[in-house]
Design an enzyme around this catalytic site. Structure first.
Site, PDB file in Angstrom:
ATOM      1  N   ALA A   1      -4.400  -0.543  -8.280  1.00  0.00           N
ATOM      2  CA  ALA A   1      -3.919  -1.233  -7.085  1.00  0.00           C
ATOM      3  C   ALA A   1      -2.622  -0.650  -6.549  1.00  0.00           C
ATOM      4  O   ALA A   1      -1.969  -1.244  -5.701  1.00  0.00           O
ATOM      5  CB  ALA A   1      -3.723  -2.714  -7.405  1.00  0.00           C
TER       6      ALA A   1
ATOM      7  N   ASN B   1      -0.383  -4.709 -14.542  1.00  0.00           N
ATOM      8  CA  ASN B   1      -0.753  -3.410 -15.091  1.00  0.00           C
ATOM      9  C   ASN B   1      -0.259  -2.293 -14.181  1.00  0.00           C
ATOM     10  O   ASN B   1      -0.010  -1.173 -14.626  1.00  0.00           O
ATOM     11  CB  ASN B   1      -2.270  -3.323 -15.275  1.00  0.00           C
ATOM     12  CG  ASN B   1      -2.752  -4.132 -16.467  1.00  0.00           C
ATOM     13  OD1 ASN B   1      -2.239  -4.001 -17.567  1.00  0.00           O
ATOM     14  ND2 ASN B   1      -3.730  -4.987 -16.236  1.00  0.00           N
TER      15      ASN B   1
ATOM     16  N   HIS C   1       2.648  -4.951  -3.329  1.00  0.00           N
ATOM     17  CA  HIS C   1       3.548  -4.210  -4.204  1.00  0.00           C
ATOM     18  C   HIS C   1       4.398  -3.265  -3.355  1.00  0.00           C
ATOM     19  O   HIS C   1       3.862  -2.580  -2.469  1.00  0.00           O
ATOM     20  CB  HIS C   1       2.766  -3.376  -5.228  1.00  0.00           C
ATOM     21  CG  HIS C   1       1.733  -4.143  -5.982  1.00  0.00           C
ATOM     22  ND1 HIS C   1       2.054  -5.100  -6.929  1.00  0.00           N
ATOM     23  CD2 HIS C   1       0.378  -4.105  -5.937  1.00  0.00           C
ATOM     24  CE1 HIS C   1       0.942  -5.609  -7.432  1.00  0.00           C
ATOM     25  NE2 HIS C   1      -0.090  -5.017  -6.843  1.00  0.00           N
TER      26      HIS C   1
END
Length: 273
Positions: free
Chosen positions: A127, A195, A225
């Protein structure tokens, strides 16, 4: 098509959640040089109609038996069982594709086992964007790496850090910072959520120098993010907003990243570092 004389590699998938399911379907549709031979699931007695819809049904085996029928394992399982999936493969010089990057931080000897036996652990971009840039910058000198993660409340429910600190996420009415610290501590407190932070740390300056903030935002519907890197080769920032999969802790792009990695293994042209 596979290169003439190239041996077809056998692939096993450990875990058939939203990620494992999509990887399985892609392998069934066809990825050059690879064939799906086996899957491991949490409850082997549960009906799996998705297996019956495949053109070639793989074996359903316990995790402990996957290595005997595969050259590559794709780990799509809870972080707690990472070791039991990865170790048999890398100890025999095979490849493990790992999504639970955070669990590698507490099982670091798996990397040494892979090195000793000619195995390999591959962590997909998942991601996160920009791992190529961070990896390249790490060949020089990186001064700092900072990551800020913002997630919908439901994507953080049940995280060990949230439970231990009695944080009532469902009572939040506005974006709230619930964690600030190192990537290592973040991976321990949020093993199913960050992660990406562990992968970023492993690509760059390590889990103890990579800093992480985690925000819970009741108004968000995507996992976001932002990364800021200061290095002697470049200063850069990156942001991504991922659409959650059926599992709110994971973005849809994660499965696509695994599929892209598998395609690269035997591709005549490979893009990216």
């Amino acid at each position: 098509m596979p290169v003439a004389g190239q041996r077809t590699q056998r692939v096993a998938i450990a875990g058939l959640g939203p990620i494992g399911l999509k990887v399985m379907q892609a392998l069934d549709r066809g990825i050059d040089g690879l064939t799906l031979t086996a899957v491991a699931v949490g409850n082997p007695d549960r009906p799996r109609p998705e297996l019956d819809r495949l053109s070639r049904r793989p074996q359903v085996l316990p995790v402990a038996e996957l290595e005997s029928v595969a050259d590559i394992v794709v780990e799509c399982a809870p972080a707690a069982i990472l070791r039991s999936i990865v170790e048999p493969f890398v100890a025999r010089g095979k490849m493990a594709v790992v999504l639970s990057a955070g669990a590698l931080l507490t099982n670091w000897d798996l990397v040494e086992i892979a090195k000793k036996n000619g195995g390999q652990i591959a962590v997909p971009t998942g991601a996160l964007i920009g791992l190529d840039a961070v990896t390249a910058a790490a060949e020089g000198v990186i001064a700092s790496v900072r990551m800020v993660t913002r997630k919908p409340v439901k994507g953080l429910l049940g995280a060990p850090y949230v439970v231990a600190n009695k944080i009532d996420l469902e009572a939040l009415t506005e974006a709230t910072k619930i964690f600030e610290g190192t990537a290592r501590d973040g991976a321990k407190g949020f093993p199913a959520n960050v992660n990406v932070a562990a992968a970023l740390a492993l690509a760059g300056i390590g889990p103890d120098r990579t800093t992480l903030e985690i925000w819970a935002d009741p108004k968000l519907d995507r996992n976001t993010h932002r990364i800021e890197v200061e290095a002697d080769s470049a200063s850069f920032s990156m942001a991504i907003a991922n659409v959650p999969s059926e599992n709110p802790k994971t973005g849809r792009i994660t499965a696509l990243s695994v599929i892209a990695l598998l395609r690269k293994l035997n591709a005549p042209l490979r893009m990216g570092t």
